[in-house]
Design a protein around this motif. Sequence first.
Motif, PDB file in Angstrom:
ATOM      1  N   GLU A 125       0.774  -1.137  -0.173  1.00 15.31           N
ATOM      2  CA  GLU A 125       0.085   0.084   0.146  1.00 15.31           C
ATOM      3  C   GLU A 125       0.822   1.247   0.004  1.00 15.31           C
ATOM      4  O   GLU A 125       0.528   2.198  -0.693  1.00 15.31           O
ATOM      5  CB  GLU A 125      -0.916   0.025   1.046  1.00 15.31           C
ATOM      6  N   ARG A 126       2.032   1.193   0.890  1.00 21.56           N
ATOM      7  CA  ARG A 126       2.950   2.381   0.880  1.00 21.56           C
ATOM      8  C   ARG A 126       3.602   2.388  -0.441  1.00 21.56           C
ATOM      9  O   ARG A 126       3.766   3.789  -0.895  1.00 21.56           O
ATOM     10  CB  ARG A 126       3.952   2.281   2.060  1.00 21.56           C
ATOM     11  N   LEU A 127       3.999   1.447  -1.022  1.00 24.28           N
ATOM     12  CA  LEU A 127       4.702   1.766  -2.482  1.00 24.28           C
ATOM     13  C   LEU A 127       3.736   2.049  -3.568  1.00 24.28           C
ATOM     14  O   LEU A 127       4.176   2.944  -4.253  1.00 24.28           O
ATOM     15  CB  LEU A 127       5.332   0.349  -2.826  1.00 24.28           C
ATOM     16  N   ALA A 128       2.448   1.378  -3.409  1.00 24.47           N
ATOM     17  CA  ALA A 128       1.824   1.802  -4.555  1.00 24.47           C
ATOM     18  C   ALA A 128       0.776   3.181  -4.605  1.00 24.47           C
ATOM     19  O   ALA A 128       0.568   3.630  -5.604  1.00 24.47           O
ATOM     20  CB  ALA A 128       0.638   0.575  -4.925  1.00 24.47           C
ATOM     21  N   SER A 129       0.231   3.516  -3.453  1.00 27.75           N
ATOM     22  CA  SER A 129      -0.525   4.574  -3.073  1.00 27.75           C
ATOM     23  C   SER A 129      -0.024   5.775  -3.903  1.00 27.75           C
ATOM     24  O   SER A 129      -0.841   6.465  -4.675  1.00 27.75           O
ATOM     25  CB  SER A 129      -0.861   4.924  -1.655  1.00 27.75           C
ATOM     26  N   ARG A 242      13.295   7.172   1.926  1.00 27.29           N
ATOM     27  CA  ARG A 242      14.015   7.600   0.694  1.00 27.29           C
ATOM     28  C   ARG A 242      13.485   6.782  -0.681  1.00 27.29           C
ATOM     29  O   ARG A 242      12.933   7.434  -1.383  1.00 27.29           O
ATOM     30  CB  ARG A 242      15.353   7.492   0.644  1.00 27.29           C
ATOM     31  N   ILE A 243      13.176   5.687  -0.499  1.00 22.96           N
ATOM     32  CA  ILE A 243      12.843   4.840  -1.546  1.00 22.96           C
ATOM     33  C   ILE A 243      11.289   5.261  -2.018  1.00 22.96           C
ATOM     34  O   ILE A 243      10.941   5.287  -3.029  1.00 22.96           O
ATOM     35  CB  ILE A 243      12.667   3.284  -1.331  1.00 22.96           C
ATOM     36  N   VAL A 244      10.435   5.398  -0.955  1.00 20.88           N
ATOM     37  CA  VAL A 244       9.153   5.951  -1.219  1.00 20.88           C
ATOM     38  C   VAL A 244       9.208   7.250  -1.725  1.00 20.88           C
ATOM     39  O   VAL A 244       8.380   7.595  -2.539  1.00 20.88           O
ATOM     40  CB  VAL A 244       8.269   5.825   0.106  1.00 20.88           C
ATOM     41  N   GLU A 245      10.162   8.295  -1.233  1.00 24.57           N
ATOM     42  CA  GLU A 245      10.068   9.338  -1.553  1.00 24.57           C
ATOM     43  C   GLU A 245      10.451   9.635  -3.299  1.00 24.57           C
ATOM     44  O   GLU A 245       9.827  10.442  -3.870  1.00 24.57           O
ATOM     45  CB  GLU A 245      11.165  10.347  -1.022  1.00 24.57           C
ATOM     46  N   LEU A 246      11.221   8.701  -3.678  1.00 21.66           N
ATOM     47  CA  LEU A 246      11.768   8.752  -5.166  1.00 21.66           C
ATOM     48  C   LEU A 246      10.388   8.198  -6.092  1.00 21.66           C
ATOM     49  O   LEU A 246      10.358   8.674  -6.791  1.00 21.66           O
ATOM     50  CB  LEU A 246      12.866   7.858  -5.140  1.00 21.66           C
ATOM     51  N   ALA A 251       5.733   9.743  -9.288  1.00 17.59           N
ATOM     52  CA  ALA A 251       4.384  10.074  -9.579  1.00 17.59           C
ATOM     53  C   ALA A 251       3.858  11.410  -9.676  1.00 17.59           C
ATOM     54  O   ALA A 251       2.958  11.569 -10.431  1.00 17.59           O
ATOM     55  CB  ALA A 251       3.615   9.182  -8.261  1.00 17.59           C
ATOM     56  N   GLY A 252       4.527  12.158  -9.220  1.00 14.18           N
ATOM     57  CA  GLY A 252       3.933  13.392  -8.994  1.00 14.18           C
ATOM     58  C   GLY A 252       3.880  14.020 -10.335  1.00 14.18           C
ATOM     59  O   GLY A 252       3.220  15.293 -10.445  1.00 14.18           O
ATOM     60  N   ALA A 253       4.739  13.565 -11.433  1.00 19.91           N
ATOM     61  CA  ALA A 253       4.729  14.175 -12.810  1.00 19.91           C
ATOM     62  C   ALA A 253       3.868  13.514 -13.556  1.00 19.91           C
ATOM     63  O   ALA A 253       4.062  13.652 -14.764  1.00 19.91           O
ATOM     64  CB  ALA A 253       6.139  14.599 -13.114  1.00 19.91           C
ATOM     65  N   ILE A 254       3.159  12.634 -13.058  1.00 21.69           N
ATOM     66  CA  ILE A 254       2.375  11.699 -14.126  1.00 21.69           C
ATOM     67  C   ILE A 254       1.293  12.622 -14.793  1.00 21.69           C
ATOM     68  O   ILE A 254       0.514  13.300 -13.932  1.00 21.69           O
ATOM     69  CB  ILE A 254       1.798  10.657 -13.629  1.00 21.69           C
ATOM     70  N   THR A 255       0.957  12.463 -15.937  1.00 20.03           N
ATOM     71  CA  THR A 255       0.013  13.362 -16.451  1.00 20.03           C
ATOM     72  C   THR A 255      -0.776  12.438 -17.585  1.00 20.03           C
ATOM     73  O   THR A 255      -0.246  11.487 -18.032  1.00 20.03           O
ATOM     74  CB  THR A 255       0.412  14.600 -17.320  1.00 20.03           C
ATOM     75  N   VAL A 256      -2.038  12.579 -17.849  1.00 23.95           N
ATOM     76  CA  VAL A 256      -3.062  11.999 -18.773  1.00 23.95           C
ATOM     77  C   VAL A 256      -2.927  12.680 -20.089  1.00 23.95           C
ATOM     78  O   VAL A 256      -3.731  13.847 -19.851  1.00 23.95           O
ATOM     79  CB  VAL A 256      -4.285  11.524 -18.464  1.00 23.95           C
ATOM     80  N   ASP A 257      -2.231  12.518 -21.173  1.00 23.74           N
ATOM     81  CA  ASP A 257      -2.548  13.422 -22.580  1.00 23.74           C
ATOM     82  C   ASP A 257      -3.539  13.252 -23.241  1.00 23.74           C
ATOM     83  O   ASP A 257      -3.510  12.107 -24.019  1.00 23.74           O
ATOM     84  CB  ASP A 257      -1.254  13.423 -22.934  1.00 23.74           C
ATOM     85  N   PHE A 258      -4.660  13.763 -23.297  1.00 20.64           N
ATOM     86  CA  PHE A 258      -5.916  13.432 -24.152  1.00 20.64           C
ATOM     87  C   PHE A 258      -5.707  13.988 -25.242  1.00 20.64           C
ATOM     88  O   PHE A 258      -6.356  13.546 -26.269  1.00 20.64           O
ATOM     89  CB  PHE A 258      -7.347  14.177 -23.414  1.00 20.64           C
ATOM     90  N   SER A 259      -4.700  14.659 -25.710  1.00 21.44           N
ATOM     91  CA  SER A 259      -4.356  15.122 -27.188  1.00 21.44           C
ATOM     92  C   SER A 259      -3.944  14.165 -27.997  1.00 21.44           C
ATOM     93  O   SER A 259      -4.428  13.961 -29.086  1.00 21.44           O
ATOM     94  CB  SER A 259      -3.676  16.323 -27.098  1.00 21.44           C
ATOM     95  N   THR A 302      20.155   3.784  -8.797  1.00 16.79           N
ATOM     96  CA  THR A 302      21.322   3.683  -8.164  1.00 16.79           C
ATOM     97  C   THR A 302      21.260   3.325  -6.582  1.00 16.79           C
ATOM     98  O   THR A 302      21.983   2.703  -6.098  1.00 16.79           O
ATOM     99  CB  THR A 302      21.862   5.231  -8.061  1.00 16.79           C
ATOM    100  N   LEU A 303      20.069   3.724  -5.946  1.00 19.28           N
ATOM    101  CA  LEU A 303      19.946   3.382  -4.539  1.00 19.28           C
ATOM    102  C   LEU A 303      19.928   1.978  -4.275  1.00 19.28           C
ATOM    103  O   LEU A 303      20.450   1.458  -3.621  1.00 19.28           O
ATOM    104  CB  LEU A 303      18.871   4.332  -3.987  1.00 19.28           C
ATOM    105  N   LEU A 304      18.935   1.326  -5.204  1.00 18.70           N
ATOM    106  CA  LEU A 304      18.603   0.046  -5.239  1.00 18.70           C
ATOM    107  C   LEU A 304      19.736  -0.892  -5.476  1.00 18.70           C
ATOM    108  O   LEU A 304      20.095  -1.834  -4.850  1.00 18.70           O
ATOM    109  CB  LEU A 304      17.349  -0.404  -6.130  1.00 18.70           C
ATOM    110  N   ALA A 305      20.463  -0.360  -6.563  1.00 14.45           N
ATOM    111  CA  ALA A 305      21.816  -0.952  -6.973  1.00 14.45           C
ATOM    112  C   ALA A 305      22.981  -1.023  -5.671  1.00 14.45           C
ATOM    113  O   ALA A 305      23.414  -2.045  -5.369  1.00 14.45           O
ATOM    114  CB  ALA A 305      22.374  -0.556  -8.066  1.00 14.45           C
ATOM    115  N   LEU A 306      22.998  -0.019  -5.000  1.00 14.11           N
ATOM    116  CA  LEU A 306      23.918   0.073  -3.753  1.00 14.11           C
ATOM    117  C   LEU A 306      23.548  -0.784  -2.588  1.00 14.11           C
ATOM    118  O   LEU A 306      24.134  -1.474  -2.309  1.00 14.11           O
ATOM    119  CB  LEU A 306      24.020   1.582  -3.427  1.00 14.11           C
TER     120      LEU A 306
END
Length: 465
Positions: A125-129, A242-246, A251-259, A302-306
């Motif tokens: 829930e925390r990851l997908a929300s 940090r993982i959830v923040e990234l 997610a914050g920049a997701i848009t739906v382009d109806f054009s 990078t973080l997950l790889a580290l």
Amino acid sequence: MSNQPFGFSIPGDDDPAGAHDPATGPSSFDLSQLGSMLSQLGQMMSQAGAKGQTGPVNYDLARQMAMSQVPASHPVASVDLGAVRDAMALAEVWLDGVTAFPIGATTVTAWTPREWIDKTMPVWERLASPIAERVSQAWVEGLPDEARAQAGPLLAMMGSMGGMAFGSQLGQGLAQLAVEVLTSTDIGLPLGPEGTAALLPRAMAELSASLDVPEDQVRLYLAAREAAHHRLFRHVPWLSDRIVELISAYAGAITVDFSAMEELASSIDLSNPASVESALSKGMFEPSATVGQQRALTTLETLLALVEGWVDAVVADAVGARLPGADALHETMRRRRATGGPAEQTFATLIGLQLRPRRLRAAADLWRGLKASRGINGRDALWAHPDLLPATADLDDPAAFIARDREFAELLADAGDWGDGTSVDDKDGVGSDAGGPAGTDDADSDADGPQDADGAGSDAGGTAG
């Protein structure tokens, strides 16, 4: 693999090869499945706006869908649970000598696949929300004002239906992962309740049989990996956030382009199937990542790889010559990642992130080099703050990062910063001065630092040396 978020796949996305088997077409439709399909549809409709859906995703439906697709199994036998606990206890002893982080897991248990689904749902829930919430908002924001006014009450219904679709696809994804995962940290971070380490005996037995490696060796190797993950995440408190923040930044920049949809509709000749196929092949429904999204994805990779590289390096030191099958198991885990293991499936489906195996190998090489250069305490001290960690570019040339780090330490020593004559490895922590040798991604600059932990404290007055 799809690069769409859960629940928002394009038509035909489940068939990446683009070829459909005629045997699955209408002419061979299995009428015996009709009752099951109608039953599931009725369940989805009855769940719309139900008590379990307090946000954009119906997680109760996701849990039910996942549970229904995983065969029931007997509870974990007491002998298997005892074997898991014994393996974890021995692995913790071995790890004590190869990392500065103390034990992280406070509870050790064993799960069935269905228990894995149930116990890990809060973290899912925390990851997908963040993704679901943003997509739900984007659909409404993308509608023209006139269409939004005409939709009226239907907007709420669209949100409920979107939550059901998202929950349904999340449930399907969890059902697939549940029969593949080996431990609670198999996707790269702890998924269970805080401090709970868990292994899945059934999956371990299948892996043992496929490799022809004794099951006790498989269990011990996986226990070492599980314990190492828990040590890192328990004593680096900023890491999970940090993982959830990234993910949220993406997610914050997701848009739906109806054009794009309008362009697609105008270019299709419904009487010409080739026209439809050509339009869909242009990828008009596929999202184009913004600069901010790409930065977040790169930083997350990078973080997950580290994380994975550190675990690989530490576990290799811990098991060493003690485990005859360690090399075969390490190679198996490497190939598993290269062909799309649970971690790769999770982040590719969730946010379209492709975890590249070469980045994981580079990270492991870097941590091994830092151990040789800094010692165990000095290596682990870099986890004190994200600004101290190697940056994305450093994984392209680990040797250069290690050389810069060594030069910086020598400069500090020559300047007499360690006035008491002790070495960097003897210090309890490291500083968080951004002027140190560790590279910094732009997306990392606003992360909070951790509390002091053994071998990984935070000292505002200095820099890792």
